[in-house]
Design an enzyme around this catalytic site. Structure first.
Site, PDB file in Angstrom:
ATOM      1  N   MET D 116      -0.919 -12.752  12.716  1.00  0.00           N
ATOM      2  CA  MET D 116      -1.203 -11.580  13.551  1.00  0.00           C
ATOM      3  C   MET D 116      -1.446 -10.303  12.748  1.00  0.00           C
ATOM      4  SD  MET D 116      -1.502 -12.665  16.591  1.00  0.00           S
ATOM      5  CE  MET D 116      -1.913 -14.386  16.196  1.00  0.00           C
ATOM      6  N   CYS D 117      -1.581 -10.404  11.419  1.00  0.00           N
ATOM      7  CA  CYS D 117      -1.831  -9.217  10.608  1.00  0.00           C
ATOM      8  C   CYS D 117      -3.298  -8.793  10.696  1.00  0.00           C
ATOM      9  CB  CYS D 117      -1.490  -9.490   9.138  1.00  0.00           C
ATOM     10  SG  CYS D 117       0.245  -9.198   8.737  1.00  0.00           S
ATOM     11  N   HIS D 118      -3.525  -7.483  10.592  1.00  0.00           N
ATOM     12  CA  HIS D 118      -4.878  -6.934  10.502  1.00  0.00           C
ATOM     13  C   HIS D 118      -5.296  -6.924   9.033  1.00  0.00           C
ATOM     14  CE1 HIS D 118      -3.209  -5.223  14.195  1.00  0.00           C
ATOM     15  NE2 HIS D 118      -4.445  -5.078  14.622  1.00  0.00           N
ATOM     16  N   ASP D 167       6.780 -22.362  -9.898  1.00  0.00           N
ATOM     17  CA  ASP D 167       5.796 -23.391 -10.260  1.00  0.00           C
ATOM     18  C   ASP D 167       5.605 -23.467 -11.774  1.00  0.00           C
ATOM     19  OD1 ASP D 167       3.585 -25.286  -9.688  1.00  0.00           O
ATOM     20  OD2 ASP D 167       2.341 -23.676 -10.497  1.00  0.00           O
TER      21      ASP D 167
END
Lengths: 202, 202, 202, 202, 202, 202
Positions: D116-118, D167
């Site tokens: 839901m981020c812009h 990693d």
């Protein structure tokens, strides 16, 4: 604090860049490198901070400008492949159309392909293919209204567009041993880079 | 039906490719282009079907093979920039480390950057930078076990890696007019392309 | 030649890894770190080659195995936010459904998010949210049949899933000064990592 | 009509957010959660509309502001791994350079990682690694000039940067059973979040 | 434990799917929906687990099969636009070439566009455009050798390819009020879906 | 020079587009296509330049406007599948929540899915599902403040959202032969497209 240092560090780098870019001569004329600053290396590697760590350039205090960059490069191909592309161009142009689309997409994706690039609003991309004797020359023009230049976008468009041409003619270029003895991408350079104040629009 | 045609068309193209790639000489020796088929163009443009439309090559009936491709290219830089990279390399290597990561990511993203490429499982990527007088030479080796070659992956690694170097040294390379009179990417080529049956592993 | 070195270097690292992973105890029991090799650092940083440059690990000669990794982490939230999530869960579950999807997508994108990761075929992703007093615990299980483990995929699923929860409850967690005094992600760890030969399938 | 409702619904939420963010106290001091609204849950879950469905927040009527967010987190590692990173840092810094690039890329990709981020124009990203006894602390600062905050970008930078460190040191951290008994990401939080009117630039 | 439940749950769903797909009739003949199971809903929503949470389907125990899916759809356009596309096709075909490339890219990106899709190795994509009276019909054939079907890939290719056609002819289709009174995408369906054992290859 | 031509070519196309979009009637009323220009095809295919090559539209001289587009489409499903979705909606809504997220992500990714689209700042996305007898109707509203319209974003949201619904109910829709006799996406159209000067904000 790191951020302070960064902010302190930027103006020096930025003003330097401004000087460079607001010079009178914004044409494509190519002065010799004499003008290139031979001084402190640290000041020149703007993506590396005081402690030598990679970073993005802070463009927060830069004004929006109309920017335009033109890059060019060429791919050397066999005359038979050039013939196939020419015929193709006359009939369908799918080979160059595919390279054209690959170049435009590469321009739009530069912010993620080049790790330290910012995402800028691309307002125009123009791709021009010139099919010559045993080579295809690709010129990509990119325009943006933003806080940073778009030469990397133009370069990504050129190298990717030429790689797409290579991919499209692989079978034609390979010799009997499955090698590419004559295929080569050369002369990838920035033809010109321009910057205009948003007020002074064309 | 279009699909039939595609299936009919492939074997001819594939067997041709097999012949090329299963030739005795898989070394990097560079025979002159004499071996290059000067024949029918349509048969050579394997990404363009009988009706001239762009397409992916059908690799469904190809066996998995161990494949390896090596590509190389160079970027010409000013001696002062080379100096900055050298100093940097000794201290941190962030410039080349960034280019290295950009190259590896470009290799992995080739399937989306080059429109007609298939996605193949990359098993190894090796990037080798050679910092010389006024230029940096990048060699990228890509290995995969799949149904199609990886030379486009190696080429994308080289051109993107060199573009990242350019991005990292922009301020150092620009002259007083904000242009890049001496910066240029040259000699991008496929050094060698190999294919081995999975059974005959090393 | 760089590639030789890489190939020479890998078996040592790989056999070491095999030993580690083919040990009898593959359960989630947590032995103390005594087993951790305190020896030569260079041998341990498998993403850095002999000359200290970052690289992908060559997995070309590794067999395909059934692999499974479980990672877990939690986000601390205010009791009022937990209440909102609970009510939501009863009615629609959109907050957790969104986090679930964000976690699954993050698992699938790990090969591009973590620069040196290989792309592996994910066969299953399971996300389990446990809404407790003032915290939500997320457990992500990833399964693959490939040449390298999937713990990074599970970790990316956990951290991204928890970040999505944070994003969904931002307004509820912010105090009057627009800060997040009580919001915190903690305890992100790999619960267990397993590997089975493809032959010995369940 | 859904859109009307959305428009009606937003101002209430937005003004609330304005109040919160334009408060006097913008420092990183951490008041207790007392200030946190214990009221109506629906009003707090701004990504869930009146009917409980997930949605983006409408930022169309928000002014552009200069925004800055700082997030921090740490990864616990064995002393031998810390030693390897330190040595590495002195010689090349490739481990942290890789994590740095992973963090910057994660910041730029937050708009697609968090559903839901812009997408907002990131103007600066600063990454600071602090290698301590048995842990590495990563602080990420993100700056933007836009209609919504960038704390999610900073959080994505921290969690991804720490995952990249994990990693890079996998072989060093794994015990004889191939497990990670001592590796853990902790204390991921938003240190501070600031907003300034574009006029009041520094 | 969630994972157990998932594993327990799969065989039931899978065998059901096997039954469906290994039926004698794999042709494109369209039996009426009578065969559709009208029974328990939970068993049918394979992307929702026992507790109703969204999930990927576990394909770890499924064998690799040769799979092929054909999807079709059409876009209704004005006769003047159809004329422009026809002329174009004769001269360059750039409109359809662009849609073709958009469709192929969409097929390859389905694993990230459709949240619960797995990434599968696409071996062939065929796009066929039929320019008719006031409409263009696009048929996309996708082939893969993997553990799950590729009808979603074919559907994504069709809908994206048709959207690209729409984008290419926007100015031609818009009326004086800037609306699209006659433009419409219709009849998007899966023409046929086939599965063959890898052993029994064609 | 190619760029000049492009610049010369644009105003004609743009003014035409302005006329269209600044017309009095911006409502969703659907006049017949009579207003559609039946004239010169070249002028209408704004993504194809004078020489017939595909290109992006130059939006550099266009002002920022508040733009809004609404698109709608539907998927036909069996009544048993509709029942499963309804039950689901009451309990968790995960099927529609997943489709909602897929639609929002597709809207944000339109700039890369549709080759010639520009990247525009999406300020709001609203998704509305209407579950009816044997079909689900999806309406997607997209708002942006930029230099070009967002109808392609709305269309991508609709087609992808409906494809996600299809993916979520595959097992429920397939008949005994593994085919989809009754599943179909229809009626995908742009309901309305609006543009307002930034000054005249609501």
């Amino acid at each position: 604090m790191t951020t302070e240092e960064t902010i302190d560090g930027e103006p020096r780098e930025q003003s330097g860049e401004e000087t460079g870019e607001s010079g009178d001569d914004e044409s494509a004329t190519r002065p010799d490198g004499g003008g290139r600053d031979e001084g402190d290396h640290d000041a020149e590697l703007t993506h590396v901070d005081e402690t030598g760590d990679v970073q993005m350039v802070d463009v927060g205090s830069k004004p929006d400008s109309k920017r335009r960059a033109v890059a060019r490069g060429e791919i050397h191909l066999s005359s038979s492949t050039i013939g196939a592309i020419r015929d193709d161009e006359v009939e369908k142009g799918d080979v160059l159309a595919t390279a054209r689309i690959g170049a435009v997409q590469a321009v739009k994706h530069t912010w993620e392909t080049i790790p330290m690039c910012h995402q800028i609003p691309i307002t125009n991309v123009d791709t021009d293919f010139d099919v010559r004797e045993e080579r295809v020359v690709l010129t990509v023009t990119v325009e943006t209204t933003g806080k940073t230049g778009c030469e990397m976008e133009a370069l990504e468009g050129v190298t990717t567009g030429l790689n797409v041409v290579w991919d499209m003619v692989k079978a034609a270029e390979k010799d009997d041993a499955g090698q590419y003895p004559g295929t080569r991408i050369d002369g990838v350079e920035v033809v010109t880079k321009e910057k205009r104040a948003v007020e002074g629009s064309d």
